[in-house]
Design a protein around this motif. Structure first.
Motif, PDB file in Angstrom:
ATOM      1  N   GLY A 280       0.925  -1.237   0.096  1.00  0.00           N
ATOM      2  CA  GLY A 280      -0.062  -0.119  -0.035  1.00  0.00           C
ATOM      3  C   GLY A 280       0.753   1.319   0.067  1.00  0.00           C
ATOM      4  N   ILE A 281       2.045   1.305  -0.486  1.00  0.00           N
ATOM      5  CA  ILE A 281       2.973   2.301  -0.569  1.00  0.00           C
ATOM      6  C   ILE A 281       3.486   2.792  -1.879  1.00  0.00           C
ATOM      7  CG2 ILE A 281       5.301   3.265   0.279  1.00  0.00           C
ATOM      8  CD1 ILE A 281       4.847   1.767   2.738  1.00  0.00           C
ATOM      9  N   LEU A 282       3.195   4.052  -2.173  1.00  0.00           N
ATOM     10  CA  LEU A 282       3.581   4.481  -3.651  1.00  0.00           C
ATOM     11  C   LEU A 282       4.825   5.449  -3.519  1.00  0.00           C
ATOM     12  CD1 LEU A 282       2.961   4.824  -6.601  1.00  0.00           C
ATOM     13  CD2 LEU A 282       1.528   6.991  -5.993  1.00  0.00           C
ATOM     14  N   ALA A 283       5.907   4.767  -3.893  1.00  0.00           N
ATOM     15  CA  ALA A 283       7.109   5.829  -4.215  1.00  0.00           C
ATOM     16  C   ALA A 283       7.215   6.285  -5.453  1.00  0.00           C
ATOM     17  CB  ALA A 283       8.272   4.683  -3.656  1.00  0.00           C
ATOM     18  N   GLU A 284       7.040   7.487  -5.682  1.00  0.00           N
ATOM     19  CA  GLU A 284       7.082   8.014  -6.995  1.00  0.00           C
ATOM     20  C   GLU A 284       8.228   8.623  -7.328  1.00  0.00           C
ATOM     21  OE1 GLU A 284       2.843  10.126  -7.841  1.00  0.00           O
ATOM     22  OE2 GLU A 284       3.531  10.784  -5.913  1.00  0.00           O
ATOM     23  N   ASP A 285       8.770   8.720  -8.884  1.00  0.00           N
ATOM     24  CA  ASP A 285       9.911   8.972  -9.113  1.00  0.00           C
ATOM     25  C   ASP A 285       9.827  10.445  -9.470  1.00  0.00           C
ATOM     26  OD1 ASP A 285      12.484   9.184 -10.415  1.00  0.00           O
ATOM     27  OD2 ASP A 285      11.798   8.588 -12.519  1.00  0.00           O
ATOM     28  N   ALA A 286       9.618  11.269  -8.462  1.00  0.00           N
ATOM     29  CA  ALA A 286       9.367  12.731  -8.427  1.00  0.00           C
ATOM     30  C   ALA A 286      10.105  13.366  -7.362  1.00  0.00           C
ATOM     31  CB  ALA A 286       7.924  13.049  -8.349  1.00  0.00           C
ATOM     32  N   LEU A 287      10.920  14.445  -7.809  1.00  0.00           N
ATOM     33  CA  LEU A 287      11.896  15.094  -6.741  1.00  0.00           C
ATOM     34  C   LEU A 287      11.157  15.990  -6.245  1.00  0.00           C
ATOM     35  CD1 LEU A 287      14.842  14.488  -5.938  1.00  0.00           C
ATOM     36  CD2 LEU A 287      15.489  16.144  -7.379  1.00  0.00           C
ATOM     37  N   VAL A 288      11.345  16.277  -4.919  1.00  0.00           N
ATOM     38  CA  VAL A 288      10.811  17.766  -4.166  1.00  0.00           C
ATOM     39  C   VAL A 288      11.289  18.758  -4.468  1.00  0.00           C
ATOM     40  CG1 VAL A 288      10.323  18.722  -1.918  1.00  0.00           C
ATOM     41  CG2 VAL A 288       9.890  16.166  -2.278  1.00  0.00           C
ATOM     42  N   VAL A 289      10.758  19.778  -4.916  1.00  0.00           N
ATOM     43  CA  VAL A 289      11.054  21.355  -4.934  1.00  0.00           C
ATOM     44  C   VAL A 289      10.524  22.069  -3.841  1.00  0.00           C
ATOM     45  CG1 VAL A 289      11.361  23.203  -6.584  1.00  0.00           C
ATOM     46  CG2 VAL A 289      11.273  20.777  -7.470  1.00  0.00           C
ATOM     47  N   GLU A 290      11.237  22.525  -3.185  1.00  0.00           N
ATOM     48  CA  GLU A 290      10.780  23.550  -1.976  1.00  0.00           C
ATOM     49  C   GLU A 290      11.037  24.975  -2.234  1.00  0.00           C
ATOM     50  OE1 GLU A 290       8.929  24.341   0.795  1.00  0.00           O
ATOM     51  OE2 GLU A 290       9.293  22.264   1.381  1.00  0.00           O
ATOM     52  N   ARG A 291      10.117  25.824  -2.205  1.00  0.00           N
ATOM     53  CA  ARG A 291      10.117  27.221  -2.221  1.00  0.00           C
ATOM     54  C   ARG A 291       9.852  28.027  -1.149  1.00  0.00           C
ATOM     55  NH1 ARG A 291      13.123  27.540  -6.649  1.00  0.00           N
ATOM     56  NH2 ARG A 291      12.440  26.814  -8.403  1.00  0.00           N
ATOM     57  N   ASP A 292       9.441  27.437   0.061  1.00  0.00           N
ATOM     58  CA  ASP A 292       9.222  28.050   1.268  1.00  0.00           C
ATOM     59  C   ASP A 292      10.591  28.380   2.084  1.00  0.00           C
ATOM     60  OD1 ASP A 292       8.698  29.095   3.833  1.00  0.00           O
ATOM     61  OD2 ASP A 292       6.679  27.735   3.798  1.00  0.00           O
ATOM     62  N   PRO A 293      11.075  29.468   2.265  1.00  0.00           N
ATOM     63  CA  PRO A 293      12.305  29.717   2.790  1.00  0.00           C
ATOM     64  C   PRO A 293      12.510  29.216   4.299  1.00  0.00           C
ATOM     65  CG  PRO A 293      11.071  31.822   2.846  1.00  0.00           C
ATOM     66  CD  PRO A 293      10.264  30.750   2.028  1.00  0.00           C
ATOM     67  N   ASN A 294      11.346  28.968   4.904  1.00  0.00           N
ATOM     68  CA  ASN A 294      11.461  28.250   6.182  1.00  0.00           C
ATOM     69  C   ASN A 294      11.709  26.741   6.217  1.00  0.00           C
ATOM     70  OD1 ASN A 294      10.732  30.904   7.511  1.00  0.00           O
ATOM     71  ND2 ASN A 294       8.695  30.374   7.202  1.00  0.00           N
ATOM     72  N   TYR A 295      11.525  26.239   4.998  1.00  0.00           N
ATOM     73  CA  TYR A 295      11.732  24.720   5.033  1.00  0.00           C
ATOM     74  C   TYR A 295      13.187  24.481   4.133  1.00  0.00           C
ATOM     75  CZ  TYR A 295       7.238  23.809   6.482  1.00  0.00           C
ATOM     76  OH  TYR A 295       6.070  23.495   7.380  1.00  0.00           O
ATOM     77  N   VAL A 296      14.035  25.704   3.933  1.00  0.00           N
ATOM     78  CA  VAL A 296      15.371  25.487   3.236  1.00  0.00           C
ATOM     79  C   VAL A 296      16.404  26.069   4.086  1.00  0.00           C
ATOM     80  CG1 VAL A 296      16.666  25.772   0.963  1.00  0.00           C
ATOM     81  CG2 VAL A 296      14.080  25.399   0.975  1.00  0.00           C
ATOM     82  N   SER A 355       5.453  23.715  -1.773  1.00  0.00           N
ATOM     83  CA  SER A 355       6.530  22.736  -2.380  1.00  0.00           C
ATOM     84  C   SER A 355       5.696  22.280  -3.421  1.00  0.00           C
ATOM     85  CB  SER A 355       7.302  21.870  -1.341  1.00  0.00           C
ATOM     86  OG  SER A 355       6.184  20.850  -0.792  1.00  0.00           O
ATOM     87  N   TRP A 356       6.424  21.205  -4.205  1.00  0.00           N
ATOM     88  CA  TRP A 356       5.967  20.241  -5.328  1.00  0.00           C
ATOM     89  C   TRP A 356       6.836  19.289  -5.522  1.00  0.00           C
ATOM     90  CZ3 TRP A 356       7.500  25.113  -7.081  1.00  0.00           C
ATOM     91  CH2 TRP A 356       8.354  25.063  -8.299  1.00  0.00           C
ATOM     92  N   ALA A 357       6.234  17.934  -6.097  1.00  0.00           N
ATOM     93  CA  ALA A 357       7.223  16.851  -6.530  1.00  0.00           C
ATOM     94  C   ALA A 357       7.267  17.071  -8.083  1.00  0.00           C
ATOM     95  CB  ALA A 357       6.342  15.765  -6.119  1.00  0.00           C
ATOM     96  N   GLU A 358       8.448  17.347  -8.346  1.00  0.00           N
ATOM     97  CA  GLU A 358       8.875  17.470  -9.908  1.00  0.00           C
ATOM     98  C   GLU A 358       9.007  16.274 -10.372  1.00  0.00           C
ATOM     99  OE1 GLU A 358       9.337  19.321 -13.446  1.00  0.00           O
ATOM    100  OE2 GLU A 358       8.946  20.689 -11.614  1.00  0.00           O
ATOM    101  N   ARG A 359       8.163  15.923 -11.671  1.00  0.00           N
ATOM    102  CA  ARG A 359       8.304  14.656 -12.473  1.00  0.00           C
ATOM    103  C   ARG A 359       9.447  14.880 -13.463  1.00  0.00           C
ATOM    104  NH1 ARG A 359       4.451  11.139 -10.811  1.00  0.00           N
ATOM    105  NH2 ARG A 359       2.460  12.089  -9.862  1.00  0.00           N
TER     106      ARG A 359
END
Length: 486
Positions: A280-296, A355-359
């Motif tokens: 029941g787990i989905l590991a997608e081939d998508a890289l996280v892109v983070e735009r919130d400065p509090n999370y970088v 953020s979003w997951a970039e495919r």
């Protein structure tokens, strides 16, 4: 006449001496009996310092001596540390009392100032203040004071001391150590690699100090998972696992209620898609892109700050400790997973709303969010799937556990000590092998008495404290004087 008087004086002195000796002997006998037969009673509301029957049962079976070394300073000016030291002292006193046998304690407590008693601290291998170290022989477990409390809204809500102290004692006296098998042959992290970015020798040292046995296993040549395996760890594979390797993991999880922890290397093909789907787990081939400065943070590293209230991440959730890593990929519950009521999937970590997951991350262009292709944030980057099996007697038995984390570099030598990284991997391992879940010791609520007084009421209370006791004593003296005159 004088001789008779002198003999009487000698007799009187001898009797006085014998009386003094007798009094001392009585005092010694009373203290001796009291040291072995006295009883203690907890008169606090809710008996917050009394040990639970479960702890008492474990302590009754304790054979080897345990040393508890407290490095919280007694001369601190911080009121918070003063309250914490009081809680620790009173609770450890109960451990001493519960293990007393013939005047000796199997649990002994020492209060150590690491700054003034440097040689003693060095001999014990203790460098940090404000910790409690449990030691038995060469094995020891260090407890931080932030582990002792459940914190909500920056306030101490519950005291977890008994649970933490008892499991620490169990950890250092266990005769059988959990055996962790780390897979090899796919470029995984290695215990022998001491390089900063690609090695994980620091993690293996931490596991050894916590009484874990670590071994390696090559699934491509193994016929089956070893019988003594407590957990299989696949730490950042950089090449696909072969079909027969995946089948070994599937058989271990399904037929033997095994435990598997997978740390994915973002952007690498791992070959475990079918295993994840079954659980029941989905590991997608998508890289996280983070735009919130509090999370970088500086340098571009991700700061993972969102956690679920699952037991695996509850301590990070309560204390707000982030995870620092370089890259992460999407790992979440599979919406199209097979229907299985025995399977419970929980998502553990997430990124920010911005953020979003970039495919299309492999394209050499600046990443731009495309709602038709990419996955909108917050992005889940870790999940655990647990199976409960109902027996014919109507009892739920623990099944297998599969934990998948969509980032791996947080366990590297250069990052393992950063922020909450070590806590996360240790929590994941401990939860997987049921090391701490076997204790059912409830936390003790911290009750605070709050007085809402106005300024006038505060002044009145101060004057009453100053003048009321002398006035009462003066009145009593006056009454005694009048009664004597009469």
């Amino acid at each position: 006449m004088s001789e008779s008087f002198q003999s009487n004086r000698i007799s009187d002195r001898l009797q006085a001496f014998l009386q003094i000796v007798l009094v001392f002997l009585i005092l010694i006998a009373v203290n001796y009996i009291g040291m072995r037969t006295y009883q203690r009673y907890d008169l606090t509301e809710g008996n917050i310092y009394s040990l639970s029957p479960e702890t008492r049962a474990y302590l009754a079976q304790l054979q080897q001596p345990i040393e508890a070394i407290v490095t919280i300073s007694e001369n601190t000016d911080e009121p918070g540390l003063t309250d914490i030291l009081k809680d620790v002292k009173l609770l450890l006193r109960e451990y001493e009392y519960a293990t007393r046998d013939q005047g000796k304690n199997r649990v002994t407590v020492e209060y150590l100032n690491v700054y003034s008693q440097t040689s003693r601290a060095r001999s014990l291998g203790i460098e940090s203040p404000n910790v409690i170290v449990f030691k038995s022989g060469t094995r020891q477990r260090q407890v931080r004071i932030d582990e002792l409390y459940k914190i909500q809204n920056s306030e101490l809500r519950e005291f977890l001391g008994e649970n933490v102290f008892t499991r620490s004692i169990l950890e250092i006296v266990e005769t059988s150590e959990p055996v962790l098998y780390f897979t090899t042959g796919h470029g995984e992290f290695s215990a022998s690699d001491v390089t900063a970015s690609t090695g994980a020798s620091a993690l293996f040292n931490e596991l050894k100090s916590r009484s874990f046995t670590t071994r390696s296993i090559d699934l491509s040549t193994a016929q089956r998972i070893p019988e003594d395996a407590s957990l299989i760890v696949v730490a950042a594979p950089k090449a696909r696992l072969l079909p027969q390797e995946r089948l070994l993991l599937e058989s271990y999880l399904n037929k033997r209620a095994g435990r598997v922890l997978v740390l994915l290397e973002p952007g690498r093909d791992h070959g475990l898609e079918d295993l994840f789907f079954e659980w029941g787990i989905l590991a997608e081939d998508a890289l996280v892109v983070e735009r919130d400065p509090n999370y970088v943070i500086n340098g571009g590293d991700l700061m993972i700050r969102r956690f679920s209230e699952h037991p695996l991440t509850s301590s990070l959730f309560q204390q707000g400790i982030p995870i620092i890593t370089d890259r992460a990929s999407s790992v979440r519950e599979d919406p199209g997973r097979p229907i299985d009521d025995s399977l419970k999937v929980s998502e553990l970590l997430a990124t920010s709303d911005q953020s979003w997951a970039e495919r299309q991350y492999r394209r050499d262009i600046r990443p731009t969010y495309d709602p038709a292709i990419d996955v909108a944030g917050p992005i889940k980057i870790a999940a655990i799937s647990e199976r409960q099996v109902d027996s014919s007697l109507g009892i739920s038995l623990p099944g297998g556990k599969l934990t998948v984390i969509g980032t791996s570099n947080f366990i590297s030598n250069q990052r393992i000590q950063a922020s909450g990284n070590l806590y996360l991997i240790l929590n994941a391992i401990n939860y997987s092998v049921d090391r701490y879940t076997r204790l059912n010791i409830p936390p003790r609520p911290i009750k605070k008495v709050k007085l809402d007084l106005s300024i006038e009421q505060l002044h009145l209370a101060r004057y009453l404290i100053w003048f009321a006791p002398p006035a009462v004593l003066g009145l009593l003296g006056l009454l005694v004087y009048i009664s004597r005159r009469n």
